[in-house]
Design an enzyme around this catalytic site. Structure first.
Site, PDB file in Angstrom:
ATOM      1  N   GLU A 121       2.874  -5.329  -6.846  1.00 24.71           N
ATOM      2  CA  GLU A 121       3.972  -4.442  -6.414  1.00 24.71           C
ATOM      3  C   GLU A 121       5.012  -5.259  -5.634  1.00 24.71           C
ATOM      4  OE1 GLU A 121       3.159  -0.113  -5.331  1.00 24.71           O
ATOM      5  OE2 GLU A 121       4.324  -0.720  -3.591  1.00 24.71           O
ATOM      6  N   HIS A 242      -1.980  13.471   7.624  1.00 24.33           N
ATOM      7  CA  HIS A 242      -2.369  12.082   7.942  1.00 24.33           C
ATOM      8  C   HIS A 242      -3.137  12.074   9.267  1.00 24.33           C
ATOM      9  CE1 HIS A 242      -1.894   7.857   9.047  1.00 24.33           C
ATOM     10  NE2 HIS A 242      -1.359   7.593   7.860  1.00 24.33           N
TER      11      HIS A 242
HETATM   12  C1  UD1 Z   1       0.222   2.522   7.321  1.00 22.85           C
HETATM   13  C2  UD1 Z   1       1.237   1.509   6.806  1.00 22.85           C
HETATM   14  C3  UD1 Z   1       2.269   2.204   5.929  1.00 22.85           C
HETATM   15  C4  UD1 Z   1       1.600   3.035   4.844  1.00 22.85           C
HETATM   16  C5  UD1 Z   1       0.577   3.962   5.470  1.00 22.85           C
HETATM   17  C6  UD1 Z   1      -0.173   4.677   4.385  1.00 22.85           C
HETATM   18  C7  UD1 Z   1       1.859  -0.329   8.261  1.00 22.85           C
HETATM   19  C8  UD1 Z   1       2.654  -0.776   9.425  1.00 22.85           C
HETATM   20  N1  UD1 Z   1       1.953   0.941   7.929  1.00 22.85           N
HETATM   21  O1  UD1 Z   1       0.933   3.399   8.161  1.00 22.85           O
HETATM   22  O2  UD1 Z   1       3.089   1.232   5.315  1.00 22.85           O
HETATM   23  O3  UD1 Z   1       2.600   3.788   4.224  1.00 22.85           O
HETATM   24  O4  UD1 Z   1      -0.353   3.198   6.229  1.00 22.85           O
HETATM   25  O5  UD1 Z   1      -0.796   5.821   4.865  1.00 22.85           O
HETATM   26  O6  UD1 Z   1       1.144  -1.106   7.693  1.00 22.85           O
HETATM   27  N2  UD1 Z   1      -5.709   6.750  11.492  1.00 22.85           N
HETATM   28  C9  UD1 Z   1      -7.014   7.206  11.582  1.00 22.85           C
HETATM   29  N3  UD1 Z   1      -7.818   7.087  10.473  1.00 22.85           N
HETATM   30  C10 UD1 Z   1      -7.383   6.555   9.308  1.00 22.85           C
HETATM   31  C11 UD1 Z   1      -6.048   6.113   9.218  1.00 22.85           C
HETATM   32  C12 UD1 Z   1      -5.230   6.205  10.336  1.00 22.85           C
HETATM   33  O7  UD1 Z   1      -7.439   7.693  12.611  1.00 22.85           O
HETATM   34  O8  UD1 Z   1      -8.154   6.495   8.357  1.00 22.85           O
HETATM   35  C13 UD1 Z   1      -4.836   6.859  12.698  1.00 22.85           C
HETATM   36  C14 UD1 Z   1      -5.171   5.793  13.768  1.00 22.85           C
HETATM   37  O9  UD1 Z   1      -5.029   6.378  15.028  1.00 22.85           O
HETATM   38  C15 UD1 Z   1      -4.067   4.755  13.544  1.00 22.85           C
HETATM   39  C16 UD1 Z   1      -2.898   5.640  13.120  1.00 22.85           C
HETATM   40  O10 UD1 Z   1      -3.480   6.646  12.318  1.00 22.85           O
HETATM   41  O11 UD1 Z   1      -3.818   4.004  14.706  1.00 22.85           O
HETATM   42  C17 UD1 Z   1      -1.786   4.938  12.379  1.00 22.85           C
HETATM   43  O12 UD1 Z   1      -2.290   4.124  11.334  1.00 22.85           O
HETATM   44  P1  UD1 Z   1      -1.450   2.813  10.887  1.00 22.85           P
HETATM   45  O13 UD1 Z   1      -2.172   2.133   9.781  1.00 22.85           O
HETATM   46  O14 UD1 Z   1      -1.090   1.993  12.065  1.00 22.85           O
HETATM   47  O15 UD1 Z   1      -0.084   3.419  10.383  1.00 22.85           O
HETATM   48  P2  UD1 Z   1       0.235   4.378   9.178  1.00 22.85           P
HETATM   49  O16 UD1 Z   1       1.327   5.273   9.636  1.00 22.85           O
HETATM   50  O17 UD1 Z   1      -0.998   4.946   8.631  1.00 22.85           O
HETATM   51  N1  UDP Z   2      -3.245  10.467  -1.033  1.00 24.38           N
HETATM   52  C1  UDP Z   2      -4.574  10.861  -1.009  1.00 24.38           C
HETATM   53  N2  UDP Z   2      -4.931  11.920  -0.221  1.00 24.38           N
HETATM   54  C2  UDP Z   2      -4.033  12.583   0.530  1.00 24.38           C
HETATM   55  C3  UDP Z   2      -2.684  12.175   0.509  1.00 24.38           C
HETATM   56  C4  UDP Z   2      -2.318  11.102  -0.280  1.00 24.38           C
HETATM   57  O1  UDP Z   2      -5.413  10.277  -1.685  1.00 24.38           O
HETATM   58  O2  UDP Z   2      -4.422  13.540   1.210  1.00 24.38           O
HETATM   59  C5  UDP Z   2      -2.862   9.305  -1.846  1.00 24.38           C
HETATM   60  C6  UDP Z   2      -1.740   9.524  -2.817  1.00 24.38           C
HETATM   61  O3  UDP Z   2      -2.239   9.952  -4.048  1.00 24.38           O
HETATM   62  C7  UDP Z   2      -1.098   8.147  -2.915  1.00 24.38           C
HETATM   63  C8  UDP Z   2      -1.382   7.520  -1.574  1.00 24.38           C
HETATM   64  O4  UDP Z   2      -2.379   8.310  -0.960  1.00 24.38           O
HETATM   65  O5  UDP Z   2      -1.757   7.364  -3.897  1.00 24.38           O
HETATM   66  C9  UDP Z   2      -0.133   7.510  -0.744  1.00 24.38           C
HETATM   67  O6  UDP Z   2      -0.466   7.131   0.520  1.00 24.38           O
HETATM   68  P1  UDP Z   2       0.512   7.301   1.724  1.00 24.38           P
HETATM   69  O7  UDP Z   2       1.510   8.364   1.439  1.00 24.38           O
HETATM   70  O8  UDP Z   2      -0.338   7.448   2.933  1.00 24.38           O
HETATM   71  O9  UDP Z   2       1.189   5.860   1.827  1.00 24.38           O
HETATM   72  P2  UDP Z   2       2.459   5.164   1.111  1.00 24.38           P
HETATM   73  O10 UDP Z   2       2.297   5.278  -0.349  1.00 24.38           O
HETATM   74  O11 UDP Z   2       3.664   5.853   1.639  1.00 24.38           O
HETATM   75  O12 UDP Z   2       2.389   3.781   1.594  1.00 24.38           O
END
Ligand code: UD1
Ligand code: UDP
Length: 387
Positions: A121, A242
């Protein structure tokens, strides 16, 4: 001839979904490739859901996630954790995906360890440093560090050429997310959520998580959603929230009390893909969802001012609406009530590939590595030293 040792690394839900088809393909071609899977667990629960669905077991798991983690902490934990793994495993290539902080940190660590990098990607751009933040810079830096570029579309490949990356290392493969849909989307899919929703209602799937949208933009969008649902009695919203605590709190506060707004935990990918395919439209600031919706032919109102997926906007299935209250409400109302407009948005070609991206990537790797005899130890060591 020894096998090509391919290390894949990912940490968040979307990276896992888009790398899973490559790992499955690597495991099918065990006579050619040795696969080492590393997860940073930048996400924990949301990553584990994906690993479980695709039955992927990590060889190494850095387990770095912290509540409300900072970009600095993610970056340093990944670099520190990976260094030892590179020294031990000495992979022939590291495959990274997309634009997360895991992607960027793993790439710089690979570079320090003189491990060649393949960027899956590659080439997506908004050319706006702050949108999305920090992803635009993560992917630009990753492309500076990468050696092989697997661009999903012609637009992405053109961005790489404009930045003077070597054309002979740029390949247009389609997006591996379309490969992932082949594992998940089923004609006869059933789910309690869909049973619960009244058959006649228009279902909107909603996701929102981007860092630059936290705070006021998110509050404005949530309030818009509430107002649109209140004024359209035949609409139901499904919102897998999320796990970011800030988003959880606001979602419960603003949207937690309406009987036609369903706040649910992050869904398993099979549920999300199949429910998405049955919705009237999607409202989202997600990157991956924009591509999936294009393949599923479900319109997306994109809660952002910019997108690195211009192909979807050109095709007509994506519409950028930003996060301003008046714009969000107007765009939602229009799509709900203008049947012709909705039909037109659905009826487009998918620009993100034919579901063979992961196989193409492995074929390219095999050709590259065999041609250049990198897998001959001596030649490989020379390459490392001249690198
Ligand atoms: C991250 C990525 C973003 C991507 C997104 C997909 C970066 C900077 N950001 O953002 O590009 O679009 O993932 O979803 O790399 N948390 C949980 N459990 C989980 C996941 C997240 O508790 O399974 C909570 C935690 O408190 C964590 C917070 O969410 O600190 C934020 O997660 P983080 O990976 O920092 O940022 P995202 O907004 O998820
Ligand atoms: N997705 C999932 N469960 C959810 C919401 C999203 O499996 O409840 C999947 C969705 O199909 C897609 C990916 O998560 O493949 C998108 O992730 P996210 O929007 O967190 O991150 P981004 O693509 O913006 O980095």
């Amino acid at each position: 001839m020894r096998k090509i040792k391919v290390m894949t690394i990912f940490g968040t839900r979307p990276e896992a979904i888009k790398m899973a088809p490559i790992i499955i393909e690597l495991n099918k071609q065990k006579e050619i490739f040795e696969s080492i899977v590393v997860t940073t667990a930048q996400h924990r629960q949301m990553l584990d859901q994906v690993l479980a669905f695709f039955d992927i077991k990590a060889d190494y798991d850095l387990n770095i996630m912290k509540e409300n983690q900072t970009l600095t902490k993610i970056t340093t934990d990944v670099i520190n954790g990976l260094d030892l793994i590179f020294k031990k495993e000495k992979p022939d290539i590291l495959l990274v995906h997309g634009d997360t902080t895991t992607t960027f940190a793993a790439s710089i660590s690979a570079f320090y360890n003189k491990v060649p990098i393949g960027h899956v990607e590659a080439g997506l751009r908004t050319f706006n440093k702050l949108s999305p933040f920090p992803e635009e810079i993560n992917r630009q830096v990753t492309d500076v560090l990468a050696d092989y570029y697997f661009a999903p579309t012609m637009d992405a490949a053109e961005n790489l050429l404009k930045e003077n990356h070597d054309a002979k290392n740029i390949y247009i493969t389609g997006n591996t997310v379309v490969d992932a849909l082949n594992y998940t989307v089923k004609e006869d899919y059933q789910h309690p959520i869909l049973d619960k929703l009244t058959q006649t209602s228009k279902k909107i799937l909603f996701t929102m998580h981007r860092r630059e949208n936290l705070g006021q933009p998110m509050q404005d969008v949530f309030e818009s959603v509430l107002e649109v649902v209140e004024s359209n009695k035949n609409v139901e919203v499904i919102f897998p929230v999320h796990l970011n605590p800030k988003i959880q709190k606001l979602a419960k506060q603003v949207l937690g009390f309406h009987d036609r707004i369903h706040l649910v935990d992050p869904m398993d990918v099979i549920d999300f893909h199949n429910i998405a395919s049955k919705c009237y439209f999607i409202l989202s600031d997600s990157g991956g969802v924009q591509e999936e919706a294009s393949a599923l032919k479900v319109p997306v109102l994109v809660l952002r001012e910019t997108t690195e997926r211009p192909e979807g906007v050109k095709s007509g299935i994506l519409k950028l609406i930003g996060t301003k209250k008046s714009n969000v409400k107007q765009a939602m109302e229009e799509l709900l009530n203008d049947v012709e407009k909705h039909k037109k948005m659905c009826n487009v070609e998918n620009p993100y590939g034919d579901g063979t991206a992961s196989r193409q990537i492995l074929t390219i790797l095999q050709e590259k590595y065999t041609q250049t005899e990198i897998i001959n130890e001596e030649a490989y060591e020379k390459l490392r030293l001249s690198y």
